[in-house]
Design an enzyme around this catalytic site. Structure first.
Site, short mmCIF file in Angstrom:
data_model
loop_
_atom_site.label_atom_id
_atom_site.label_comp_id
_atom_site.label_asym_id
_atom_site.label_seq_id
_atom_site.Cartn_x
_atom_site.Cartn_y
_atom_site.Cartn_z
N ASN A 135 0.87 -1.18 0.00
CA ASN A 135 0.00 0.00 0.00
C ASN A 135 0.90 1.23 0.00
O ASN A 135 1.55 1.52 1.00
CB ASN A 135 -0.88 -0.04 1.26
CG ASN A 135 -1.70 1.23 1.44
OD1 ASN A 135 -1.74 2.08 0.55
ND2 ASN A 135 -2.33 1.35 2.60
N LYS B 271 0.13 4.27 -0.10
CA LYS B 271 -0.47 5.43 0.59
C LYS B 271 -0.26 6.69 -0.24
O LYS B 271 -0.21 6.62 -1.47
CB LYS B 271 0.08 5.55 2.02
CG LYS B 271 -0.06 4.23 2.79
CD LYS B 271 0.21 4.34 4.26
CE LYS B 271 0.06 2.98 4.92
NZ LYS B 271 0.21 3.03 6.38
N HIS C 207 -9.31 0.96 5.41
CA HIS C 207 -7.96 1.11 5.96
C HIS C 207 -8.02 1.98 7.22
O HIS C 207 -8.83 2.92 7.29
CB HIS C 207 -7.02 1.73 4.92
CG HIS C 207 -5.60 1.69 5.39
ND1 HIS C 207 -5.08 2.64 6.23
CD2 HIS C 207 -4.61 0.79 5.17
CE1 HIS C 207 -3.82 2.32 6.51
NE2 HIS C 207 -3.51 1.21 5.87
N GLU D 203 -6.37 4.36 8.26
CA GLU D 203 -6.25 5.81 8.05
C GLU D 203 -7.56 6.39 7.53
O GLU D 203 -7.91 7.53 7.82
CB GLU D 203 -5.06 6.09 7.12
CG GLU D 203 -3.74 5.87 7.86
CD GLU D 203 -2.63 5.23 7.05
OE1 GLU D 203 -2.62 5.36 5.82
OE2 GLU D 203 -1.77 4.58 7.68
N GLU E 107 -4.81 -5.14 10.68
CA GLU E 107 -3.79 -4.12 10.85
C GLU E 107 -4.03 -3.37 12.16
O GLU E 107 -4.79 -2.40 12.21
CB GLU E 107 -3.84 -3.11 9.70
CG GLU E 107 -3.60 -3.72 8.33
CD GLU E 107 -3.10 -2.67 7.34
OE1 GLU E 107 -1.94 -2.76 6.93
OE2 GLU E 107 -3.86 -1.75 7.00
N GLY F 298 3.09 2.08 10.86
CA GLY F 298 4.03 3.19 10.72
C GLY F 298 4.79 3.52 12.00
O GLY F 298 5.42 4.57 12.10
N SER G 236 4.05 -2.32 10.25
CA SER G 236 5.50 -2.40 10.42
C SER G 236 6.10 -3.73 9.95
O SER G 236 7.03 -4.25 10.57
CB SER G 236 5.90 -2.08 11.87
OG SER G 236 5.49 -0.76 12.21
P1 13P Z 1 3.41 0.23 7.65
O1 13P Z 1 3.92 -1.04 7.00
O2 13P Z 1 4.13 1.45 7.18
O3 13P Z 1 3.34 0.09 9.15
O4 13P Z 1 1.89 0.41 7.13
C1 13P Z 1 1.00 -0.65 7.23
C2 13P Z 1 -0.23 -0.30 6.50
O5 13P Z 1 -1.00 0.55 6.92
C3 13P Z 1 -0.50 -1.00 5.24
O6 13P Z 1 -1.79 -0.75 4.78
#
Ligand code: 13P
Length: 251
Positions: free
Chosen positions: A10, A12, A96, A98, A168, A174, A214
């Site tokens: 992803n 983002k 997601h 976010e 997740e 992150g 992560s």
């Molecule tokens: P990270 O791998 O940067 O922690 O992000 C995970 C994520 O949100 C994938 O959709």
């Protein structure tokens, strides 16, 4: 049951045209048509078309990070499921963390988006995950069970072949602090039980559950060895070919 590993990146709101295409081409050259593992990338909307073309003829799937719950019309700034299909996306992320936590998307909205995506013929990765305070309060299963149940409302057993779930945990995204294999395995096994209750054991066993938060080349093998972990949804480490390929090629 043995499920084919599914590793997805992803991107983002990262990369611009050149770096997005450089990354896509590096993945194309490395992965090509290999089929032991499913690989997918989720670029920003504006690069979908070009990334689809860069990856044409490979086994790498291209998906979108979001979609609108409406079919078409006066929804300024939104992108429909049909538009995604039109540019060659075959899958889409729904819910997601976010989107849920920064943009206030409810379980009901996620369900409408998911229905819209399925109606257009897209595959869906439904993302679920608890926040740190919810984990600390012992509410992880309650939260991810609710997100899964409400997110899948009205989805038939047949349609479940189009679904992947991504677990997740919000506190792991992150932050560099991945869930342990034990934490991921326990959440995934719980989710598979929820799916067996909503559908049946056959549907639950066939569905893949990815872990996200992560994920890095040095922790992927340990996470993949946990029970019921069938793949990964990767953020930061998916932005560079070397690290994403280190995940895709885990041993
Ligand atoms: P990270 O791998 O940067 O922690 O992000 C995970 C994520 O949100 C994938 O959709």
């Amino acid at each position: 049951m043995k499920r084919k590993p599914f590793l997805a990146g992803n991107w983002k709101m990262n990369l611009e045209r050149k770096s997005a295409l450089d990354l896509a081409r590096a993945l194309r050259d490395a992965v090509g048509n290999s089929s032991e593992r499913d690989v997918a990338v989720f670029p920003p909307f504006v690069y979908l078309d070009e990334v689809v073309r860069a990856l044409a003829g490979t086994s790498i799937k291209v998906g979108a990070q979001n979609l609108c719950d409406e079919k078409n019309g006066a929804f300024t700034g939104e992108i429909s499921a049909e538009m995604l299909v039109d540019v060659g996306a075959t899958t889409v992320l729904v819910g997601h963390s976010e989107r849920r936590h920064l943009y206030g998307e409810s379980d009901e909205l996620c369900n409408r988006k998911l229905q819209r995506a399925l109606a257009a013929g897209l595959n869906v990765i439904l993302c679920v995950g608890e926040k740190l305070d919810e984990r600390d309060a012992g509410r992880t299963e309650h939260v991810i069970g609710r997100q899964t149940t409400l997110g899948l409302k009205g989805v038939s057993a047949e349609q479940m072949s189009k679904l992947t779930i991504a677990y997740e945990p919000v506190w792991a995204i992150g932050t560099g602090r991945n869930a342990t294999a034990e934490q991921a395995g326990s959440a995934h096994t719980y989710l598979r039980g929820v799916l067996a209750g909503l559908y049946d054991e056959r549907v639950a066993q066939a569905l893949r559950i990815q872990y996200g938060g992560s994920v890095k080349p040095d922790n992927i093998a340990t996470l993949m060895a946990a029970p019921d972990v069938d793949g990964a949804l990767v953020g930061g480490a998916a932005l560079k070919a070397e690290s994403f390929l280190g995940i895709v090629r885990f041993k």
